[in-house]
Design a protein around this motif. Structure first.
Motif, PDB file in Angstrom:
ATOM      1  N   UNK A 218      -6.985 -20.408   5.767  1.00 49.81           N
ATOM      2  CA  UNK A 218      -7.485 -20.381   4.529  1.00 49.81           C
ATOM      3  C   UNK A 218      -8.033 -19.015   4.006  1.00 49.81           C
ATOM      4  N   UNK A 219      -8.976 -18.534   4.885  1.00 49.81           N
ATOM      5  CA  UNK A 219      -9.343 -16.947   5.061  1.00 49.81           C
ATOM      6  C   UNK A 219      -8.383 -16.159   4.900  1.00 49.81           C
ATOM      7  N   UNK A 220      -7.466 -16.266   5.954  1.00 45.48           N
ATOM      8  CA  UNK A 220      -6.328 -15.386   5.998  1.00 45.48           C
ATOM      9  C   UNK A 220      -5.496 -15.386   5.114  1.00 45.48           C
ATOM     10  N   UNK A 221      -5.327 -16.557   3.989  1.00 51.03           N
ATOM     11  CA  UNK A 221      -4.473 -16.451   2.982  1.00 51.03           C
ATOM     12  C   UNK A 221      -5.234 -15.675   1.972  1.00 51.03           C
ATOM     13  N   UNK A 222      -6.448 -15.792   1.835  1.00 48.96           N
ATOM     14  CA  UNK A 222      -7.302 -14.990   1.087  1.00 48.96           C
ATOM     15  C   UNK A 222      -7.037 -13.449   1.140  1.00 48.96           C
ATOM     16  N   UNK A 223      -7.114 -13.225   2.425  1.00 47.60           N
ATOM     17  CA  UNK A 223      -7.045 -11.887   2.747  1.00 47.60           C
ATOM     18  C   UNK A 223      -5.589 -11.260   2.490  1.00 47.60           C
ATOM     19  N   UNK A 224      -4.617 -12.070   2.713  1.00 43.86           N
ATOM     20  CA  UNK A 224      -3.309 -11.651   2.533  1.00 43.86           C
ATOM     21  C   UNK A 224      -3.165 -11.526   1.128  1.00 43.86           C
ATOM     22  N   UNK A 225      -3.494 -12.352   0.252  1.00 43.86           N
ATOM     23  CA  UNK A 225      -3.444 -12.171  -1.411  1.00 43.86           C
ATOM     24  C   UNK A 225      -4.129 -11.033  -1.616  1.00 43.86           C
ATOM     25  N   UNK A 226      -5.262 -10.538  -1.172  1.00 42.50           N
ATOM     26  CA  UNK A 226      -6.100  -9.489  -1.360  1.00 42.50           C
ATOM     27  C   UNK A 226      -5.426  -8.344  -0.971  1.00 42.50           C
ATOM     28  N   UNK A 227      -5.010  -8.237   0.013  1.00 46.89           N
ATOM     29  CA  UNK A 227      -4.089  -7.105   0.512  1.00 46.89           C
ATOM     30  C   UNK A 227      -2.790  -6.835  -0.491  1.00 46.89           C
ATOM     31  N   UNK A 228      -2.196  -7.971  -0.901  1.00 49.15           N
ATOM     32  CA  UNK A 228      -0.979  -7.670  -2.006  1.00 49.15           C
ATOM     33  C   UNK A 228      -1.763  -7.085  -3.080  1.00 49.15           C
ATOM     34  N   UNK A 229      -2.773  -7.757  -3.598  1.00 50.91           N
ATOM     35  CA  UNK A 229      -3.142  -7.159  -4.984  1.00 50.91           C
ATOM     36  C   UNK A 229      -3.667  -5.632  -4.686  1.00 50.91           C
ATOM     37  N   UNK A 230      -4.414  -5.210  -3.554  1.00 47.88           N
ATOM     38  CA  UNK A 230      -4.926  -3.991  -3.389  1.00 47.88           C
ATOM     39  C   UNK A 230      -3.618  -3.076  -3.219  1.00 47.88           C
ATOM     40  N   UNK A 231      -2.465  -3.622  -2.719  1.00 50.51           N
ATOM     41  CA  UNK A 231      -1.259  -2.572  -2.482  1.00 50.51           C
ATOM     42  C   UNK A 231      -0.625  -2.442  -4.007  1.00 50.51           C
ATOM     43  N   UNK A 232      -0.842  -3.493  -4.626  1.00 51.69           N
ATOM     44  CA  UNK A 232      -0.237  -3.205  -6.183  1.00 51.69           C
ATOM     45  C   UNK A 232      -1.194  -2.194  -7.013  1.00 51.69           C
ATOM     46  N   UNK A 233      -2.514  -2.262  -6.741  1.00 49.46           N
ATOM     47  CA  UNK A 233      -3.468  -1.348  -7.490  1.00 49.46           C
ATOM     48  C   UNK A 233      -3.304  -0.022  -6.921  1.00 49.46           C
ATOM     49  N   UNK A 234      -3.029   0.166  -5.635  1.00 52.82           N
ATOM     50  CA  UNK A 234      -2.680   1.448  -5.172  1.00 52.82           C
ATOM     51  C   UNK A 234      -1.470   2.002  -5.722  1.00 52.82           C
ATOM     52  N   UNK A 235      -0.389   1.329  -5.829  1.00 50.64           N
ATOM     53  CA  UNK A 235       1.017   1.651  -6.332  1.00 50.64           C
ATOM     54  C   UNK A 235       0.716   1.988  -7.846  1.00 50.64           C
ATOM     55  N   UNK A 236       0.004   1.075  -8.518  1.00 51.83           N
ATOM     56  CA  UNK A 236      -0.079   1.435  -9.945  1.00 51.83           C
ATOM     57  C   UNK A 236      -1.034   2.477 -10.308  1.00 51.83           C
TER      58      UNK A 236
END
Length: 267
Positions: A218-236
């Protein structure tokens, strides 16, 4: 295998995670088992070595453990400092059942090789989970202020380098935890000794292996979702910066064009 003299009522098991991986091929010594690698050490002890970086010492003194680690260290990759460790007592049960008293020793009917391999497997998985739990918790704690900042202000004050570092930490811990050790898989010895299923089930329950894996996932899922969000923010952020540069260059080009028109009109 360790001394099975009935007078030996209790022995100590010490699990150590020394790295991310251990090469067990071609290990010299009196091999008691190949999967996992179990080697006799001293007159009445043994070491069980797991490829995912854990060694479990059963019935060994501190000096015997240190000597074996000296042999094992050149075979370890991704070494950990300090080692992750866990201790347990293994005791011969007086009754036919093999219960595990809360906070007490692991009770077995006899100190047979097969039973000790089952105990070693559970201890090895528990010590790996302990390290993974700590690493995942550290990443989650790092992510929390970032998430709070986004929720409160709708933006982040961190620069691109900070975001990339956080993204890298999240991906690294996810890579280490995912698939490195299949906690849900039963030890190989149970294929030949299905009568030891009950002992393993008790150990699995005592160390809460399944529950800890679920929490970790469950914690890894949170980390994975956050990593995706971070990637989107960096790209944006990068896209916005590029768009601003393009707009700036177009504005300069338009200004130059008007200047040329103006200077030509003046002539």
């Amino acid at each position: 295998m360790p001394n099975t003299d009935p007078t030996t009522q209790q022995i100590t098991a010490h699990a150590l995670q020394i790295g991310d991986r251990i090469n067990t091929a071609g290990f010299e010594g009196e091999v008691l088992s190949n999967t996992p690698l179990a080697v006799r050490v001293g007159p009445g002890g043994m070491a069980v070595v797991f490829r995912y970086g854990v060694a479990v010492f059963i019935g060994l003194s501190a000096d015997e453990e240190a000597a074996f680690l000296e042999r094992l260290n050149p075979r370890a990759f991704g070494k950990i400092t300090p080692y992750e460790e866990e201790w347990a007592k293994i005791q011969i049960a007086k009754e036919s059942e093999e219960p595990i008293p809360v906070g007490g020793p692991i009770l077995v009917r006899e100190l047979s090789l097969e039973r000790l391999l089952v105990v070693a497997d559970a201890l090895a998985k528990s010590v790996v989970l302990a390290r993974d739990e700590r690493e995942v918790t550290n990443v989650v704690d790092t992510i929390e202020p970032f998430a709070r900042e986004l929720a409160r202000f709708g933006r982040t004050s961190r620069n691109r380098t900070d975001l990339l570092k956080l993204l890298g930490s999240a991906l690294l811990v996810q890579h280490r935890v995912s698939g490195r050790v299949a906690v849900g898989e039963k030890p190989d010895v149970l294929w030949d000794r299905p009568d030891l299923e009950r002992l393993y089930a008790r150990l699995e329950d005592e160390y809460e292996l399944s529950e800890r894996v679920e929490t970790l996932n469950r914690k890894l899922t949170v980390i994975s979702d956050t990593a995706t969000t971070l990637s989107d923010i960096v790209d944006a952020k990068r896209s916005l910066r590029l768009e601003l540069i393009v707009v700036f260059l177009i504005a300069i080009e338009i200004a130059i064009t008007f200047w040329e028109i103006f200077t030509r009109g003046g002539h």
